[in-house]
Design an enzyme around this catalytic site. Structure first.
Site, mmCIF file in Angstrom:
data_model
loop_
_atom_site.group_PDB
_atom_site.id
_atom_site.type_symbol
_atom_site.label_atom_id
_atom_site.label_comp_id
_atom_site.label_asym_id
_atom_site.label_seq_id
_atom_site.Cartn_x
_atom_site.Cartn_y
_atom_site.Cartn_z
ATOM 1 N N THR A 117 3.541 10.748 11.317
ATOM 2 C CA THR A 117 2.415 9.946 11.800
ATOM 3 C C THR A 117 2.790 9.163 13.048
ATOM 4 O OG1 THR A 117 1.055 8.013 11.290
ATOM 5 C CG2 THR A 117 3.148 8.145 10.171
ATOM 6 N N TYR A 141 3.452 1.979 5.582
ATOM 7 C CA TYR A 141 3.083 3.390 5.723
ATOM 8 C C TYR A 141 3.967 4.057 6.784
ATOM 9 C CZ TYR A 141 0.525 7.474 7.315
ATOM 10 O OH TYR A 141 0.206 8.748 7.713
#
Ligand code: UDP
Length: 333
Positions: A117, A141
């Protein structure tokens, strides 16, 4: 026929990759616990309903299938939830990746494609951000994915002749299959385009706009929105690269330019034809002001060419999907 094992194959991005793999003639086996995925979304190959935490099932499934490559999508993906519940992210993302890699090594599977990501960059000093920028995630995250990248880097360095990987750093994935068969189908979506379109359909009373005082032209965050079919093509290109002997590497997946939250909302209103209410609220924790990709590396090394670099097309495909997804979710997994 090459065999590909896909964790999260019933999820949003995984299902679009299963689609392109199936269309390209690969034999696919999906492995998904259906926590956010849907059985109907895996259009090609078989689906094993299982959890990555279930090591015996994972091992047995992989041992029998004997894949040429593993693609690992199954993960938790919400920034705000990761701030509130970090351990869930370190378990579902980092620990499950570690366990999967242990099994992959035990079974001598040589090729691995990892869903990373843009959140690994945190707040980059310059945008569009290059793959070489420092990794300084600002939420759990991003940190959970950076750790998984580290596992991959160390593993491939230890066994360069028998383990090679590609990590793809996704920017903001949106849109749906142009054929209207699959799309984002979470029961509680948090992503901007999906929330905006569901608000247009009357499923939420208003859309919250998180933060209007960022250091950007209109005060709202800027993101690089990439169509999910273009992202799926990037996986196919990465797979071919690895199977052809390509070395372990990392690639951004974005278009190289971005749109503000306000621009996205305005276009969502135009395309849906609904002037839905927008409430401007505090910043959401963990959001960087602007994040766009340098995308020259993937274009050069993987010969990836985007087909849908057009926000209007992205939102239109998501809007078409939104009209049917409610029925799909009702009919169950
Ligand atoms: N956002 C918003 N309202 C929402 C959902 C998202 O204002 O209901 C904003 C969010 O703060 C961020 C941008 O939209 O600036 C993109 O967020 P999203 O959750 O879609 O993706 P992320 O960038 O977190 O992966």
């Amino acid at each position: 026929m090459k065999k590909i094992f896909v964790t999260g194959g019933a999820g949003y991005i995984g299902s679009h990759v299963v689609k392109v793999l199936g269309e390209a003639g690969y034999e696919v086996l999906s492995y998904d616990n259906l926590s956010t995925g849907n059985r109907w979304a895996a259009l090609y190959g078989d689906l094993v309903v299982g959890d990555l935490g279930d090591r015996p099932l994972l091992f047995d499934t992989l041992r029998r299938f004997e894949p040429d490559a593993v693609m690992h999508f199954a993960a938790s993906i919400e920034v705000a939830e990761s701030v509130a519940n970090p351990l869930k992210y370190y378990r579902n993302n980092t620990l499950n990746a570690l366990q999967l890699l242990e099994v992959v090594r035990e079974l001598s599977i040589a090729h691995f494609i990892f869903s990373s990501t843009a959140a690994v960059y945190g707040i980059p000093e310059t945008i569009p951000v290059a793959e070489t920028a420092p990794l300084l995630p600002i939420n759990p995250y991003g940190a959970s994915k950076r750790m998984s990248e580290q596992l991959l880097a160390d593993l491939s360095q230890a066994h360069p002749d028998s383990f090679r990987y590609v990590a793809l750093r996704y920017f903001n994935v949106a849109g749906a299959d142009a054929g209207g068969r699959i799309g984002q189908a979470y029961r509680n979506p948090t992503h901007l385009i999906t929330r905006a379109l569901k608000t247009a359909r009357g499923l939420y009373p208003s859309l919250q706009l998180f933060g209007n005082d960022y250091p950007t032209d209109d005060g709202t965050c800027i993101r690089d929105y990439i169509h999910v079919d273009d992202l799926a093509d990037a996986h196919l290109a990465a797979l071919r690269y690895l199977l052809d002997g390509g070395l372990s590497d990392i690639f951004n997946c974005g278009y190289g330019h971005g749109y503000s939250v306000r621009e996205v909302i305005d276009l969502a209103k135009k395309i849906s034809g609904v002037d839905f209410p927008v409430v401007e609220v505090e910043r959401r924790e963990g959001d960087p002001p602007a994040l766009t990709a340098r995308s020259d590396k993937i274009k050069e090394l993987l010969s990836w060419q985007p087909r849908h670099d057009n926000l209007e097309f992205i939102i239109r495909s998501a809007w078409q999907w939104e009209q049917k997804v409610g029925e799909r979710l009702k009919s169950g997994a």
